[in-house]
Design a protein around this motif. Structure first.
Motif, PDB file in Angstrom:
ATOM      1  N   ILE A  14      12.150 -49.301  32.169  1.00  0.00           N
ATOM      2  CA  ILE A  14      12.441 -47.923  31.764  1.00  0.00           C
ATOM      3  C   ILE A  14      11.535 -47.474  30.624  1.00  0.00           C
ATOM      4  O   ILE A  14      10.942 -46.388  30.678  1.00  0.00           O
ATOM      5  CB  ILE A  14      13.926 -47.776  31.347  1.00  0.00           C
ATOM      6  CG1 ILE A  14      14.839 -47.973  32.565  1.00  0.00           C
ATOM      7  CG2 ILE A  14      14.175 -46.419  30.698  1.00  0.00           C
ATOM      8  CD1 ILE A  14      16.310 -48.100  32.213  1.00  0.00           C
ATOM      9  N   LEU A  71      17.171 -39.860  29.531  1.00  0.00           N
ATOM     10  CA  LEU A  71      16.856 -41.267  29.254  1.00  0.00           C
ATOM     11  C   LEU A  71      18.140 -42.065  28.996  1.00  0.00           C
ATOM     12  O   LEU A  71      18.278 -43.190  29.487  1.00  0.00           O
ATOM     13  CB  LEU A  71      15.901 -41.369  28.067  1.00  0.00           C
ATOM     14  CG  LEU A  71      15.305 -42.738  27.765  1.00  0.00           C
ATOM     15  CD1 LEU A  71      14.665 -43.367  28.998  1.00  0.00           C
ATOM     16  CD2 LEU A  71      14.289 -42.616  26.638  1.00  0.00           C
ATOM     17  N   THR A  74      19.721 -42.707  32.277  1.00  0.00           N
ATOM     18  CA  THR A  74      18.959 -43.725  33.005  1.00  0.00           C
ATOM     19  C   THR A  74      19.339 -45.118  32.527  1.00  0.00           C
ATOM     20  O   THR A  74      19.524 -46.041  33.330  1.00  0.00           O
ATOM     21  CB  THR A  74      17.444 -43.489  32.819  1.00  0.00           C
ATOM     22  OG1 THR A  74      17.123 -42.176  33.297  1.00  0.00           O
ATOM     23  CG2 THR A  74      16.624 -44.517  33.566  1.00  0.00           C
TER      24      THR A  74
END
Length: 112
Positions: A14, A71, A74
């Motif tokens: 990520i 984010l 995620t």
């Protein structure tokens, strides 16, 4: 069952390999967006004088220059996909660092 290695691998996918590190604030990379993690000492579970289950608690930290909902989602999707229990414990702007910090406590169970 996922372990620490799976967590680290997913976070590096990520954030990028150089931007997710083990350790505290001092070990942060030179970047506005980064993450790190550290273990919280805890107890294992025992049965019949043998270790039955390792219980590992970690703090996972995300630092950004702004509140990044995408984010954060995620990262939480990563936790869910690895069946890692988590709870967001911090989400605040750090004025002295001019950055936004989000932290999760995660629990990884490792059977014997």
């Amino acid at each position: 069952m996922a372990g620490r290695i799976d967590l680290v691998r997913g976070m590096k996918e990520i954030l990028g390999d150089r931007y997710f590190v083990y350790g505290g604030y001092e070990s942060r990379p030179d970047s506005t967006v980064y993450g790190n993690y550290a273990e919280i000492p805890g107890d294992d579970y025992f049965a019949d004088d043998k270790r039955f289950m390792k219980v590992r608690h970690y703090i996972v930290r995300l630092v950004t220059d702004h509140k990044d909902f995408v984010l954060e989602d995620t990262i939480e999707t990563l936790f869910d996909s690895l069946d890692i229990a988590y709870q967001q414990i911090t989400h605040e702007y750090v004025k002295t660092e001019k950055s936004y910090c989000t932290e999760w406590e995660v629990v990884i169970l490792e059977p014997r």
